[in-house]
Design an enzyme around this catalytic site. Structure first.
Site, mmCIF file in Angstrom:
data_model
loop_
_atom_site.group_PDB
_atom_site.id
_atom_site.type_symbol
_atom_site.label_atom_id
_atom_site.label_comp_id
_atom_site.label_asym_id
_atom_site.label_seq_id
_atom_site.Cartn_x
_atom_site.Cartn_y
_atom_site.Cartn_z
ATOM 1 N N LYS A 1 5.464 22.043 -10.084
ATOM 2 C CA LYS A 1 6.828 21.809 -10.555
ATOM 3 C C LYS A 1 6.901 22.117 -12.052
ATOM 4 O O LYS A 1 6.216 21.473 -12.854
ATOM 5 C CB LYS A 1 7.215 20.348 -10.279
ATOM 6 C CG LYS A 1 8.599 20.009 -10.799
ATOM 7 C CD LYS A 1 8.976 18.571 -10.495
ATOM 8 C CE LYS A 1 10.236 18.180 -11.238
ATOM 9 N NZ LYS A 1 10.517 16.752 -11.174
ATOM 10 N N SER B 1 0.833 -3.839 5.202
ATOM 11 C CA SER B 1 1.129 -4.019 6.616
ATOM 12 C C SER B 1 1.640 -2.711 7.194
ATOM 13 O O SER B 1 2.689 -2.209 6.779
ATOM 14 C CB SER B 1 2.188 -5.115 6.762
ATOM 15 O OG SER B 1 2.758 -5.025 8.043
ATOM 16 N N GLY C 1 0.815 -1.225 0.000
ATOM 17 C CA GLY C 1 0.000 0.000 0.000
ATOM 18 C C GLY C 1 0.840 1.263 0.000
ATOM 19 O O GLY C 1 0.498 2.243 0.652
ATOM 20 N N ILE D 1 7.620 7.377 -10.172
ATOM 21 C CA ILE D 1 6.148 7.399 -10.089
ATOM 22 C C ILE D 1 5.587 7.320 -11.513
ATOM 23 O O ILE D 1 4.579 6.652 -11.765
ATOM 24 C CB ILE D 1 5.650 8.639 -9.320
ATOM 25 C CG1 ILE D 1 6.106 8.526 -7.852
ATOM 26 C CG2 ILE D 1 4.135 8.763 -9.400
ATOM 27 C CD1 ILE D 1 5.881 9.759 -7.014
ATOM 28 N N THR E 1 11.429 9.877 -12.101
ATOM 29 C CA THR E 1 10.756 9.010 -13.063
ATOM 30 C C THR E 1 10.047 7.795 -12.449
ATOM 31 O O THR E 1 9.315 7.105 -13.151
ATOM 32 C CB THR E 1 11.770 8.506 -14.111
ATOM 33 O OG1 THR E 1 13.000 8.186 -13.471
ATOM 34 C CG2 THR E 1 12.015 9.560 -15.159
ATOM 35 N N VAL F 1 8.005 3.346 1.901
ATOM 36 C CA VAL F 1 9.342 3.953 1.793
ATOM 37 C C VAL F 1 9.262 5.450 2.126
ATOM 38 O O VAL F 1 10.199 6.021 2.675
ATOM 39 C CB VAL F 1 9.968 3.654 0.404
ATOM 40 C CG1 VAL F 1 9.236 4.358 -0.714
ATOM 41 C CG2 VAL F 1 11.444 4.015 0.368
ATOM 42 N N ILE G 1 5.164 -2.687 8.579
ATOM 43 C CA ILE G 1 6.292 -2.498 7.655
ATOM 44 C C ILE G 1 6.336 -1.056 7.166
ATOM 45 O O ILE G 1 7.381 -0.432 7.121
ATOM 46 C CB ILE G 1 6.206 -3.474 6.462
ATOM 47 C CG1 ILE G 1 6.399 -4.901 6.973
ATOM 48 C CG2 ILE G 1 7.242 -3.147 5.396
ATOM 49 C CD1 ILE G 1 6.432 -5.951 5.895
ATOM 50 N N VAL H 1 9.317 8.230 0.500
ATOM 51 C CA VAL H 1 9.904 9.286 -0.313
ATOM 52 C C VAL H 1 9.192 9.244 -1.671
ATOM 53 O O VAL H 1 8.213 8.535 -1.818
ATOM 54 C CB VAL H 1 11.435 9.103 -0.487
ATOM 55 C CG1 VAL H 1 12.184 9.570 0.728
ATOM 56 C CG2 VAL H 1 11.783 7.671 -0.829
HETATM 57 C C1 LIG Z 1 15.524 7.983 -2.116
HETATM 58 C C2 LIG Z 1 14.368 7.888 -3.044
HETATM 59 C C3 LIG Z 1 13.829 9.049 -3.599
HETATM 60 C C4 LIG Z 1 12.786 8.968 -4.500
HETATM 61 N N1 LIG Z 1 12.296 10.094 -5.086
HETATM 62 C C5 LIG Z 1 11.370 9.997 -6.066
HETATM 63 C C6 LIG Z 1 10.863 11.138 -6.733
HETATM 64 O O1 LIG Z 1 11.226 12.271 -6.434
HETATM 65 N N2 LIG Z 1 9.965 10.947 -7.706
HETATM 66 C C7 LIG Z 1 9.518 9.723 -8.064
HETATM 67 O O2 LIG Z 1 8.730 9.603 -8.996
HETATM 68 N N3 LIG Z 1 9.923 8.640 -7.393
HETATM 69 C C8 LIG Z 1 10.828 8.739 -6.422
HETATM 70 N N4 LIG Z 1 11.233 7.635 -5.749
HETATM 71 C C9 LIG Z 1 10.569 6.358 -5.991
HETATM 72 C C10 LIG Z 1 9.281 6.313 -5.192
HETATM 73 O O3 LIG Z 1 9.547 6.550 -3.832
HETATM 74 C C11 LIG Z 1 8.626 4.947 -5.347
HETATM 75 O O4 LIG Z 1 8.508 4.655 -6.714
HETATM 76 C C12 LIG Z 1 7.251 4.956 -4.753
HETATM 77 O O5 LIG Z 1 7.270 5.432 -3.451
HETATM 78 C C13 LIG Z 1 6.667 3.578 -4.806
HETATM 79 O O6 LIG Z 1 7.131 2.770 -3.799
HETATM 80 P P1 LIG Z 1 6.429 1.364 -3.629
HETATM 81 O O7 LIG Z 1 4.973 1.578 -3.431
HETATM 82 O O8 LIG Z 1 6.869 0.484 -4.719
HETATM 83 O O9 LIG Z 1 7.092 0.780 -2.286
HETATM 84 P P2 LIG Z 1 6.835 1.104 -0.753
HETATM 85 O O10 LIG Z 1 6.449 2.515 -0.508
HETATM 86 O O11 LIG Z 1 8.032 0.586 -0.033
HETATM 87 O O12 LIG Z 1 5.581 0.221 -0.351
HETATM 88 C C14 LIG Z 1 5.682 -1.151 -0.130
HETATM 89 C C15 LIG Z 1 4.390 -1.653 0.471
HETATM 90 O O13 LIG Z 1 4.452 -3.060 0.589
HETATM 91 C C16 LIG Z 1 4.003 -3.454 1.863
HETATM 92 N N5 LIG Z 1 4.647 -4.714 2.253
HETATM 93 C C17 LIG Z 1 5.927 -5.077 2.060
HETATM 94 N N6 LIG Z 1 6.153 -6.317 2.582
HETATM 95 C C18 LIG Z 1 4.963 -6.718 3.102
HETATM 96 C C19 LIG Z 1 4.540 -7.894 3.797
HETATM 97 N N7 LIG Z 1 5.371 -8.888 4.079
HETATM 98 N N8 LIG Z 1 3.269 -7.955 4.184
HETATM 99 C C20 LIG Z 1 2.400 -6.941 3.919
HETATM 100 N N9 LIG Z 1 2.740 -5.817 3.275
HETATM 101 C C21 LIG Z 1 4.015 -5.708 2.889
HETATM 102 C C22 LIG Z 1 4.423 -2.291 2.757
HETATM 103 O O14 LIG Z 1 3.679 -2.269 3.941
HETATM 104 C C23 LIG Z 1 4.100 -1.106 1.869
HETATM 105 O O15 LIG Z 1 2.729 -0.787 1.984
HETATM 106 C C24 LIG Z 1 12.252 7.699 -4.820
HETATM 107 C C25 LIG Z 1 12.754 6.554 -4.217
HETATM 108 C C26 LIG Z 1 13.809 6.634 -3.350
HETATM 109 C C27 LIG Z 1 14.347 5.379 -2.722
#
Ligand SMILES: Cc1cc2nc3c(=O)[nH]c(=O)nc-3n(C[C@H](O)[C@H](O)[C@H](O)COP(=O)(O)OP(=O)(O)OC[C@H]3O[C@@H](n4cnc5c(N)ncnc54)[C@H](O)[C@@H]3O)c2cc1C
Length: 497
Positions: free
Chosen positions: A78, A39, A13, A344, A342, A45, A42, A47
């Protein structure tokens, strides 16, 4: 296996999870059931706060009210990224979402500008770009002009946590089921190798037909369960760690992201309505975490609001982003440092691609093959664009910059640079989100000046050419006096009746 898809399970999520759930539900409606498992223990991230203009398409498809969106996510506008110290220390340039001048058939404006430069009529190309002009004066308004001359494409900076909350509210209202739970195991069908269900802590079971792995860097399904391979691009992009920290907002919010290069990495500053987002992307071979924290905290220029958070990453991409009945979206699908904001966009593009190829009648090798081919190409093109910033540096203050300048880069990139250097030609690759004006600005900003220009630019006499340039700059600047300050715009636009 060819089973009709009735239920989609979104694993995670974060931004990826909620964007996927919202878009799938919005587009497919009652055709599929959507359940999202996340969860809180957990967390996300947290950011990912700077976007690029295609985010507007997501908002349009979801039917969002822009003012409400800006209010709820504490967004700012932006118009560009300002790259500071990237070519050499003490110099800066903008990569705006706009374009200089106005192009005519077969010949971009920069060819006329190049000819004028070589003839001694020297001006700054960015002075012909309304996005740039607004950045310099800290201004913004939504322009309604029909003429492309005054196009001012924009994106947003938003609070990543608030964006998640916003999309969750949206999705739940439209029938997405949210399940809170820690996934402890994943059941695989012994015959097909497809994922059948998730096993939650305490014994609950979540079954589904298609699984969107949005579990973040860990890639719970795509990597931990299906062992899908990973292409590591660390030899081209040596940064492997980030440190993020929020800080107090400044009196004025700028309508652009700042990217400030340091001796072995770079720092972002993202202005939001209520705070700044900051972070340092760095190479752990060159900086210890303590050094990185010193650099980051000493360059905040406003009070830190939390302790810095370290985020290790591995640059590259998941080899088959769609593997069996699992599609990796978000950080589980790969990672490219946020230099051009890039990630998102890649989430958006992955979901749009999936919706386009949606396997309602069942997963087939043709669908997965096409999906994976397109995803690979799109990732590689963005990768090349990011490498460009490092490769074209002329800094001599550290081994990090000397190494990135001297590395071998992908051949496609070498060719693009050579073409531009020879006569200003820009190549638009299929599936490249970055159009010619983006490549133009970064190449010029990083110091590549075309040695020649397109012959069409010779159709004007010297006087006509100068007149064209003077007129274009005047026209570009025409709306400026009427455009309010960025903060003034936000205040007016976000006001609730
Ligand atoms: C340093 C940094 C800067 C960034 N800056 C930018 C930016 O400026 N612009 C941009 O477009 N993108 C940026 N990004 C990328 C952006 O942050 C991610 O693409 C975006 O947040 C998506 O993350 P996600 O949803 O894939 O992962 P996450 O936010 O990590 O979500 C993972 C989800 O999985 C769930 N989960 C994991 N394991 C389990 C489990 N065992 N059981 C239940 N649930 C679980 C967690 O609870 C969470 O809800 C950046 C990334 C980083 C690292």
């Amino acid at each position: 296996m060819k089973d009709r898809i009735r239920k989609v399970v979104v694993v995670g999520g974060g931004t990826a999870g909620w964007m996927s759930a919202a878009l799938i539900k919005r587009v497919l409606g009652g055709a599929v059931e959507v359940e999202l498992v996340e969860s809180e223990s957990i967390g996300i991230v947290g950011v990912g706060e700077a976007t690029i203009p295609p985010i507007q398409h997501v908002n349009a498809v979801l039917g969002l009210d822009e003012a409400e969106f800006l209010r709820e996510t504490k967004s700012t506008v932006k118009l560009a990224i300002r790259f500071e110290n990237w070519r050499v220390q003490g110099e800066q340039y903008y990569h705006t979402f706009g374009a200089p001048g106005k192009s005519q058939a077969f010949c971009h404006f920069h060819h006329f500008w190049t000819r004028a430069q070589s003839g001694g009529f020297k001006t700054d190309l960015w002075d012909y770009d309304l996005n740039y002009l607004c950045c310099e004066e800290n201004k913004f308004v939504k322009l309604q002009a029909q003429d492309k001359m005054w196009d001012m494409p924009y994106a947003y900076h938003f609070d990543a946590s608030l964006y998640g909350v916003f999309l969750r509210k949206y999705s739940e209202k439209r029938g997405v089921k949210r399940t809170e739970g820690l996934i402890e195991d994943v059941n695989i069908n012994a015959e097909s190798g497809h994922v059948e269900s998730l096993v939650l802590q305490g014994g609950g079971l979540v079954e589904g037909d298609l699984f969107i792995d949005c579990s973040g860097i860990r890639g719970l399904l795509i990597h931990q369960k299906l062992n899908t391979g990973y292409d590591d691009w660390g030899h081209w992009l040596p940064c492997d760690r980030a440190m993020a920290v929020p800080s107090e907002r400044f009196d004025e919010t700028l309508p652009f992201t700042r990217s400030i290069a340091h001796s072995a990495g770079w720092q972002w500053r993202i202005p939001l309505q209520h705070r700044n987002g900051n972070g340092l992307v760095y190479s752990s071979r060159h900086y210890s975490d303590d050094q990185a924290a010193d650099i980051l905290l000493n360059n905040l220029e406003s009070k830190a609001l939390a302790d810095p958070k370290i985020i290790p990453f591995r640059t590259g991409r998941t080899r088959r982003q769609w593997n069996r009945n699992v599609i990796a979206v978000g950080l589980s699908s790969g990672f490219l440092e946020p230099l051009e904001s890039t990630s998102i966009y890649l989430i958006q593009s992955a979901i749009v691609r999936l919706l386009h190829l949606f396997p309602l009648a069942g997963v087939t090798p043709e669908l997965t093959g096409e999906y994976n081919r397109q995803s690979k190409r799109e990732y590689e093109l963005i990768r090349d664009f990011i490498i460009l910033h490092y490769y074209l540096n002329e800094r001599d203050d550290s081994q990090f910059w000397r190494d990135t300048r001297n590395m071998d880069v992908p051949e496609r990139l070498t060719n693009k640079i050579a073409l531009f250097r020879s006569n200003g030609t820009l190549v638009q690759d299929h599936l490249d989100i970055f159009l010619e004006p983006s490549w133009l600005q970064v190449m010029l900003g990083q110091g590549v000046m075309p040695q020649d220009y397109h012959p069409i630019a010779n159709q004007l006499s010297d006087e006509q050419l100068q007149e064209k340039l003077v007129k274009t700059m005047q026209l570009k600047k025409e709306p400026l006096p009427k455009i309010p300050g960025h903060d003034q715009f936000l205040e007016m636009f976000c006001k609730q009746d």
